[in-house]
Write a protein that holds these residues in place. Structure first.
Motif, PDB file in Angstrom:
ATOM      1  N   UNK A  40       0.764  -1.133  -0.071  1.00 46.77           N
ATOM      2  CA  UNK A  40      -0.024  -0.068  -0.155  1.00 46.77           C
ATOM      3  C   UNK A  40       0.801   1.273  -0.111  1.00 46.77           C
ATOM      4  N   UNK A  41       1.906   1.226   0.556  1.00 49.52           N
ATOM      5  CA  UNK A  41       2.876   2.488   0.772  1.00 49.52           C
ATOM      6  C   UNK A  41       3.439   2.685  -0.546  1.00 49.52           C
ATOM      7  N   UNK A  42       4.042   1.614  -1.234  1.00 48.28           N
ATOM      8  CA  UNK A  42       4.542   1.620  -2.588  1.00 48.28           C
ATOM      9  C   UNK A  42       3.569   2.455  -3.481  1.00 48.28           C
ATOM     10  N   UNK A  43       2.300   1.821  -3.377  1.00 46.11           N
ATOM     11  CA  UNK A  43       1.173   2.535  -4.500  1.00 46.11           C
ATOM     12  C   UNK A  43       0.773   3.867  -4.180  1.00 46.11           C
ATOM     13  N   UNK A  44       0.745   4.364  -2.835  1.00 50.08           N
ATOM     14  CA  UNK A  44       0.565   5.721  -2.487  1.00 50.08           C
ATOM     15  C   UNK A  44       1.738   6.627  -3.033  1.00 50.08           C
ATOM     16  N   UNK A  45       2.950   6.177  -2.566  1.00 51.49           N
ATOM     17  CA  UNK A  45       3.967   6.907  -3.192  1.00 51.49           C
ATOM     18  C   UNK A  45       4.180   7.160  -4.502  1.00 51.49           C
ATOM     19  N   UNK A  46       4.102   6.129  -5.478  1.00 53.25           N
ATOM     20  CA  UNK A  46       3.991   6.068  -6.769  1.00 53.25           C
ATOM     21  C   UNK A  46       2.814   6.896  -7.101  1.00 53.25           C
ATOM     22  N   UNK A  59       8.898  17.588 -13.241  1.00 54.93           N
ATOM     23  CA  UNK A  59       9.215  17.196 -11.928  1.00 54.93           C
ATOM     24  C   UNK A  59      10.505  16.722 -11.645  1.00 54.93           C
ATOM     25  N   UNK A  60      11.066  17.222 -10.405  1.00 54.75           N
ATOM     26  CA  UNK A  60      12.409  16.590 -10.030  1.00 54.75           C
ATOM     27  C   UNK A  60      12.242  15.713  -8.762  1.00 54.75           C
ATOM     28  N   UNK A  61      12.702  14.557  -8.851  1.00 51.91           N
ATOM     29  CA  UNK A  61      12.324  13.516  -7.929  1.00 51.91           C
ATOM     30  C   UNK A  61      13.660  13.054  -7.363  1.00 51.91           C
ATOM     31  N   UNK A  62      13.595  13.012  -5.998  1.00 50.34           N
ATOM     32  CA  UNK A  62      14.851  12.631  -5.498  1.00 50.34           C
ATOM     33  C   UNK A  62      14.502  11.658  -4.143  1.00 50.34           C
ATOM     34  N   UNK A  63      15.707  10.639  -3.991  1.00 51.06           N
ATOM     35  CA  UNK A  63      15.186   9.879  -2.960  1.00 51.06           C
ATOM     36  C   UNK A  63      16.439   9.887  -1.992  1.00 51.06           C
ATOM     37  N   UNK A  64      15.818  10.018  -0.652  1.00 48.53           N
ATOM     38  CA  UNK A  64      17.043  10.381   0.611  1.00 48.53           C
ATOM     39  C   UNK A  64      16.510   9.176   1.527  1.00 48.53           C
ATOM     40  N   UNK A  65      17.811   8.723   2.130  1.00 43.07           N
ATOM     41  CA  UNK A  65      17.552   7.536   3.265  1.00 43.07           C
ATOM     42  C   UNK A  65      17.670   8.314   4.659  1.00 43.07           C
ATOM     43  N   UNK A  86       8.758  21.833  -9.975  1.00 43.02           N
ATOM     44  CA  UNK A  86       8.520  21.119  -8.515  1.00 43.02           C
ATOM     45  C   UNK A  86       9.337  20.130  -8.404  1.00 43.02           C
ATOM     46  N   UNK A  87       9.625  19.928  -7.035  1.00 37.86           N
ATOM     47  CA  UNK A  87      10.161  18.852  -6.376  1.00 37.86           C
ATOM     48  C   UNK A  87       9.546  17.901  -5.665  1.00 37.86           C
ATOM     49  N   UNK A  88       9.878  16.658  -5.793  1.00 36.40           N
ATOM     50  CA  UNK A  88       9.312  15.540  -4.845  1.00 36.40           C
ATOM     51  C   UNK A  88      10.292  14.997  -4.191  1.00 36.40           C
ATOM     52  N   UNK A  89      10.524  15.002  -2.906  1.00 29.89           N
ATOM     53  CA  UNK A  89      11.631  14.276  -2.036  1.00 29.89           C
ATOM     54  C   UNK A  89      11.044  12.903  -1.297  1.00 29.89           C
ATOM     55  N   UNK A  90      11.494  11.805  -1.804  1.00 32.12           N
ATOM     56  CA  UNK A  90      11.151  10.729  -1.045  1.00 32.12           C
ATOM     57  C   UNK A  90      12.005  10.156  -0.112  1.00 32.12           C
ATOM     58  N   UNK A 277      19.052   0.765  -0.434  1.00 31.83           N
ATOM     59  CA  UNK A 277      18.241   1.725  -0.403  1.00 31.83           C
ATOM     60  C   UNK A 277      18.254   2.458  -1.788  1.00 31.83           C
ATOM     61  N   UNK A 278      19.563   2.982  -2.450  1.00 33.45           N
ATOM     62  CA  UNK A 278      19.576   3.768  -3.453  1.00 33.45           C
ATOM     63  C   UNK A 278      19.166   3.025  -4.824  1.00 33.45           C
ATOM     64  N   UNK A 279      19.684   1.764  -4.664  1.00 35.78           N
ATOM     65  CA  UNK A 279      19.345   0.715  -5.787  1.00 35.78           C
ATOM     66  C   UNK A 279      17.980   0.388  -5.858  1.00 35.78           C
ATOM     67  N   UNK A 280      17.186   0.212  -4.858  1.00 39.40           N
ATOM     68  CA  UNK A 280      15.872  -0.185  -4.897  1.00 39.40           C
ATOM     69  C   UNK A 280      14.948   1.156  -5.298  1.00 39.40           C
ATOM     70  N   UNK A 281      15.630   2.554  -4.856  1.00 38.52           N
ATOM     71  CA  UNK A 281      14.959   3.804  -5.040  1.00 38.52           C
ATOM     72  C   UNK A 281      14.899   4.065  -6.833  1.00 38.52           C
TER      73      UNK A 281
END
Length: 345
Positions: A40-46, A59-65, A86-90, A277-281
């Protein structure tokens, strides 16, 4: 002596921010995706990403741990760029967040960046980050919360699967839906994958016959058990699992699909030295999927992995009509994968 009074667990503070369904996610300056159900979390974030990208393709998408965090990162990736995209930071791993991240995240809530959407993923596995979660839920940062509660009861699993088909505007007979849920009652991730496979593969309505064809033997022997034992090199166990699955009524097509999914994941992960984490993102996967694929890759080489991919592709074609003997095609595929040697033809 009188017994000491029992201490009751503290009640969870009532959230002051909107609670949004994971099936209908929407952006906000700060989005808290909470709870243990990763599907559910994956679906929500996607969904949030797709929503924002539909509004503005730049849109700029950035993943942070949050658990492997460098000071200043949050402000750096959320601040407006030269062209104001616009920026999306996950942000993942908030349940394991470092002290530095927590301090900077709390400061960020006081002054959110215009045009930025910050998604905080906390799976509830620990109380780490509670002060941050409480601040978000109290309304700091103008946020929303998307709860992803555990799907444990049979009724919850039935509702989840029904929602998958409803969202895709696909009709499935109630008896077929119950059979499907029963076949995957122990794993919501696999249940979701099975629903999506039927949605993508079947052109019309889905009835009992179709579910039986795809997953009839799943209750007896998991297709993923066949795949796991073959990939681990346990040739004898893999053949026994395969024969038991077939004897239980499993159809060759989903058996090959299960093996193909695992081999494909291994191929995507192979050779990368990035953190999980980085590869998964980057690949749109979950951390545990990357970790599992890396464990599966132990003992494999580029040559043997390529051989396995070829064997799966051949078997997929043959069980879908290119061969008169789909069982032989399955056994040949399992032999190649489990022994990591070419079949003698």
């Amino acid at each position: 002596m009188a017994a000491a009074p029992r201490r009751s667990a503290p009640a969870k503070a009532k959230s002051a921010i909107p609670q949004v369904s994971w099936r209908e996610p929407r952006p906000a300056p700060v989005v808290l995706v909470s709870g243990p159900e990763e599907v559910c979390a994956e679906r929500a974030i996607a969904g949030i990403r797709d929503y924002l990208r539909a509004e503005d393709p730049s849109l700029e998408v950035t993943d942070v741990r949050a658990d492997d965090y460098a000071a200043g990162t949050l402000l750096g990736v959320s601040s407006p760029s030269l062209f104001g995209e616009p920026r999306l930071v996950r942000i993942g791993g908030v349940e394991k967040a470092s002290d530095t991240f927590l301090l900077e995240a709390l400061a960020y809530l006081e002054h959110p960046q215009e045009g930025a959407t910050i998604v905080l993923r906390h799976n509830g596995a620990s109380v780490r980050g509670k002060k941050l979660l409480d601040a978000v839920r109290a309304g700091q940062g103008s946020g929303i919360e998307i709860p992803c509660l555990a799907i444990k009861r049979d009724s919850d699993k039935y509702d989840f699967a029904a929602g998958e088909f409803s969202a895709a505007r696909k009709r499935i007979a109630p008896t077929a839906l119950r059979a499907l849920v029963s076949a995957f009652s122990d794993d919501v991730t696999e249940l979701a994958a099975a629903c999506q496979q039927l949605i993508s593969d079947v052109a019309g309505d889905i009835d009992d016959r179709i579910v039986e064809r795809y997953y009839g033997g799943r209750v007896e022997t998991s297709a993923f058990t066949v795949a796991d034992t073959a990939i681990a090199g346990r040739y004898g166990d893999a053949l026994i699992a395969l024969r038991h699955a077939l004897a239980s009524g499993a159809d060759p097509v989903p058996l090959v699909a299960a093996v193909a999914m695992k081999v494909r994941t291994m191929a995507r992960v192979a050779g990368s030295r990035e953190s999980s984490g980085a590869l998964a993102a980057r690949l749109g996967m979950k951390d545990w999927q990357v970790d599992r694929a890396r464990r599966d890759l132990v003992g494999w080489s580029q040559t043997t992995l390529g051989m396995a991919i070829h064997a799966v592709a051949r078997a997929d074609s043959e069980v879908k009509g290119a061969s008169r003997d789909p069982v032989f095609a399955l056994e040949r595929m399992i032999t190649v994968i489990a022994t990591r040697t070419p079949f003698g033809d």
